[in-house]
Design an enzyme around this catalytic site. Structure first.
Site, mmCIF file in Angstrom:
data_model
loop_
_atom_site.group_PDB
_atom_site.id
_atom_site.type_symbol
_atom_site.label_atom_id
_atom_site.label_comp_id
_atom_site.label_asym_id
_atom_site.label_seq_id
_atom_site.Cartn_x
_atom_site.Cartn_y
_atom_site.Cartn_z
ATOM 1 C CG HIS A 199 34.591 35.826 44.507
ATOM 2 N ND1 HIS A 199 35.277 34.907 43.747
ATOM 3 C CD2 HIS A 199 33.604 36.317 43.705
ATOM 4 C CE1 HIS A 199 34.697 34.824 42.548
ATOM 5 N NE2 HIS A 199 33.692 35.670 42.501
ATOM 6 N NE ARG A 306 30.474 38.236 41.745
ATOM 7 C CZ ARG A 306 30.881 39.478 41.431
ATOM 8 N NH1 ARG A 306 30.379 40.523 42.046
ATOM 9 N NH2 ARG A 306 31.810 39.659 40.501
ATOM 10 N NE ARG A 342 27.540 34.217 39.310
ATOM 11 C CZ ARG A 342 28.745 34.753 39.497
ATOM 12 N NH1 ARG A 342 29.446 35.193 38.465
ATOM 13 N NH2 ARG A 342 29.240 34.876 40.699
ATOM 14 C CD GLU A 441 32.129 33.277 34.302
ATOM 15 O OE1 GLU A 441 32.613 34.180 34.999
ATOM 16 O OE2 GLU A 441 31.221 32.527 34.702
ATOM 17 C CG ASN A 464 36.067 39.818 37.697
ATOM 18 O OD1 ASN A 464 36.531 40.846 37.243
ATOM 19 N ND2 ASN A 464 35.024 39.797 38.501
ATOM 20 C CG ASP A 465 36.041 33.592 36.544
ATOM 21 O OD1 ASP A 465 37.046 33.227 37.176
ATOM 22 O OD2 ASP A 465 34.917 33.702 37.054
ATOM 23 N NE ARG A 475 38.124 36.044 40.293
ATOM 24 C CZ ARG A 475 36.827 36.102 40.008
ATOM 25 N NH1 ARG A 475 36.289 35.248 39.130
ATOM 26 N NH2 ARG A 475 36.050 36.996 40.546
ATOM 27 C CB CYS A 512 28.749 41.616 34.732
ATOM 28 S SG CYS A 512 29.107 39.869 34.499
HETATM 29 C C1 PEP Z 1 33.572 37.478 36.335
HETATM 30 O O1 PEP Z 1 34.137 36.388 36.319
HETATM 31 O O2 PEP Z 1 33.993 38.487 35.722
HETATM 32 C C2 PEP Z 1 32.328 37.682 37.102
HETATM 33 C C3 PEP Z 1 31.638 38.791 36.977
HETATM 34 O O3 PEP Z 1 31.933 36.733 37.985
HETATM 35 P P1 PEP Z 1 32.703 36.415 39.363
HETATM 36 O O4 PEP Z 1 33.595 37.593 39.665
HETATM 37 O O5 PEP Z 1 31.672 36.231 40.417
HETATM 38 O O6 PEP Z 1 33.462 35.180 39.064
HETATM 39 MG MG MG Z 2 33.178 34.631 37.010
#
Ligand code: PEP
Ligand code: MG
Length: 592
Positions: A199, A306, A342, A441, A464-465, A475, A512
């Site tokens: 993040h 977020r 979210r 995710e 991402n997740d 990650r 996303c």
């Molecule tokens: C993801 O997990 O791809 C996502 C968009 O949310 P975050 O990166 O905030 O976990």
């Molecule tokens: Mg996520």
């Protein structure tokens, strides 16, 4: 600080996380341990030693207040709140009273006794069972150093104290550190640790600061104040460049700036393919004031807000009114375009200072996101009420993060229903038909996507997740960054399954995660059937340019072929070749 063995033109390889090239002096945020000598003082020096200590603490408070004012002015009140926490800590945990008593009783110098007391306190905190407290140990050390530097009359180096233009080099940055970055003075940042979708990296991209993470030993190689070059496109850091290399990178920098300003010209052009398939390009934001940047990069909506970042830098909870104002301001600025908000995704690498006390060995597998909200319905309800009230002011959608199965979704929707009911009964205006969606995710959510799709209005895939949980790759861990592969065939197959489940239930499926900001992925994602992408604002123009140069038939053929290949390496090579045919200038190092 001992002189380091740096070589001319030494190149370190890391992970490119935010594009651009920064050339400047290194600001090393790596703290060598300070040596403090023990000195005896005479009884008649006690009062002045105590005074000296009190002055240093006072001076530290003034410094923090002044930084707070500066951050509040330049970056907004939300970001400035982190300093309230630091000021509180100065009062509570800085061994203040103990140090004064020790000076009086033991008759030793203030810096020695303060440092001794502080280290005892830090050792106790580090041994705590509570992850929250252990994580605060770094902040306390940092504050302690600040006090000690004032006692010793040495200048203290922290991000918030940076006043001239520098490239920050540091072991790691938390999302909270990143919030403190002052865009004007920070040309770039380089860290030893971290991965592309941590993040802190996401924040750097939002702030448009060129960044490279996962450089492993940059802090032990770079000398504070020496010239370095950070290449956020290729993911490299050059130490002590000679004139020839500097010239080369200055030219690269000009080329990059020209390239991005050419792309900016696309802002008002529609994102559609050559055969006129309209694609929505939305922005991911963390703070309300990023809405301006989203609009200036041509976003036609906010695909992921977020909201948990509102929590990260403070010790108290943002109340309903404060949240309402933040959400409403985003909704109003984006009218008539949609804002997907979210609900809090706290936990993982995002710890709130308020929700403390959890001991978790694996926070990414623990009390994160919707799990935490369902455990704390009081907090969840306040947020939902704020969102629903803001929904009357714009075009909003709600999305729940980290849903792993249908029961969780039902629980979340039930709480949402009760808050809707309550607001309606009180005559508070809300959007009665606010669409409700889930982030896909977690692999289990993919496997039950058909059930989920029957009970929501839309999906958005958080790659991402999804990558992290599918491939079992943290990650944010640079040691396994190479295994974090968006193009792994298993990941692509899961993504395809979600699109198909969405089509069966006739609900829209957006994407996303950071993957959709990768130029190499665009044609593939179009071909898989996505018509809504949400990404860091800075990436929108580049992706728009690609979208405008393909037609859907081509894209479908590319996706069909890619999904049948056996390895991520083959898939990337194939996609690279395809995009290379379309636009050779998109072949940045990002795509290797
Ligand atoms: C993801 O997990 O791809 C996502 C968009 O949310 P975050 O990166 O905030 O976990
Ligand atoms: Mg996520």
């Amino acid at each position: 600080m001992g002189k380091k063995l740096t070589k001319k033109n030494l190149v370190l390889d890391g992970v490119a996380v935010s594009p651009g090239i920064a050339i400047g002096l290194a600001f090393l945020l790596h703290h060598d341990e300070l040596q403090v000598e023990e000195e005896e003082i005479l009884p008649d020096q006690v009062a002045s030693e105590v005074e000296k200590f009190k002055r240093a603490v006072q001076q530290t408070k003034e410094e923090l207040r002044s930084i707070r004012r500066r951050v509040s002015r330049d970056m907004g009140e939300e970001q400035a709140r982190i300093f309230d926490v630091q000021l509180l800590m100065l009062d509570d945990v800085m061994a203040f009273d103990e140090t004064i008593s020790a000076i009086q009783d033991r008759k030793r110098n203030a810096e020695f006794l303060f440092w001794e007391n502080l280290n005892t306190a830090i050792a106790a905190i580090e041994a705590s069972d509570h992850a929250f407290f252990r994580e605060r140990a770094a902040d306390i050390k940092d504050l302690g150093r600040r006090v000690l530097h004032n006692l010793l009359g040495i200048k203290h180096l922290t991000i918030s104290g940076i006043r001239s233009e520098v490239v920050v080099v540091s072991p790691d940055l938390s999302p909270t550190d990143t919030i403190m970055m002052h865009r004007k003075n920070i040309l770039g940042f380089a860290t030893d640790m971290g991965g592309r979708t941590s993040h802190a990296a996401i924040m750097a991209r939002s702030l448009e600061i060129p960044s490279v993470v996962g450089l492993r030993d940059a802090t032990s190689r770079v000398e504070h104040g020496e010239t370095i070059i950070l290449d956020g496109n290729k993911g490299t850091l050059v130490i002590a460049p000679d004139e020839k290399l500097l010239e080369h990178y200055r030219a690269e920098q000009r080329k990059y700036l020209q390239w991005s300003s050419d792309l900016a010209a696309l802002r008002d052009l529609p994102a559609h393919t050559l055969d006129h398939q309209a694609i929505q390009l939305h922005a991911n934001i963390e703070f309300p004031d990023e809405t301006d940047s989203a609009l200036s990069h041509g976003a036609t909506g906010i695909g992921l807000y977020r909201t948990e970042f509102l929590y990260l830098s403070r010790t108290d909870l943002p109340g309903e009114e404060e949240q309402f104002k933040a959400y409403k301001s985003v909704a109003e600025k984006m009218i008539p375009n949609p804002v997907t908000i979210r609900t809090f995704d706290l936990g993982g690498d995002k710890f709130s200072m308020y929700l403390k006390g959890y001991t978790e060995a694996n926070p990414f597998l623990g009390q994160r996101a919707i799990r935490l909200c369902l455990q704390h319905p009081d907090i969840f309800k306040v947020q939902l009420a704020a969102i629903l009230r803001a929904s009357a002011a714009g075009n909003m959608k709600i999305i729940f993060p980290m849903i792993s199965g249908i029961e969780q979704l039902r629980q979340a929707k039930e709480i949402l229903g009760s808050v809707q009911e309550d607001l309606r009964a009180r005559g508070v205006p809300i959007d009665p038909d606010i669409p409700v969606g889930v982030m896909i995710e977690i692999p289990s959510a993919v496997l039950v996507a058909d059930s989920l799709a029957r009970e929501v209005d839309f999906f958005s895939i958080g790659t991402n997740d999804l990558i992290q949980y599918t491939l079992a790759v943290d990650r944010g861990n640079e040691q396994v960054a190479e295994l974090f592969d968006a193009f792994h065939p298993a990941v692509l197959k899961l993504i395809k399954q979600v699109v198909e489940a969405g089509q069966r239930a006739q609900i829209p499926v957006a994407i996303c995660g950071e993957m959709c900001a990768e130029p190499m992925a665009t044609v593939l994602l179009l071909g898989l059937g996505f018509d809504e992408f949400s990404m860091s604002s800075v990436s929108i123009p580049q992706i728009k340019k690609i979208i405008r140069s393909v037609n859907m038939e081509e894209a479908r053929a590319v996706a069909l072929h890619a999904i049948e290949l056996e390895t991520g390496r083959q898939i990337k090579a194939y996609l690279k070749e395809q995009i290379g045919n379309l636009h050779p200038d998109f072949l940045t190092a990002d795509m290797t």
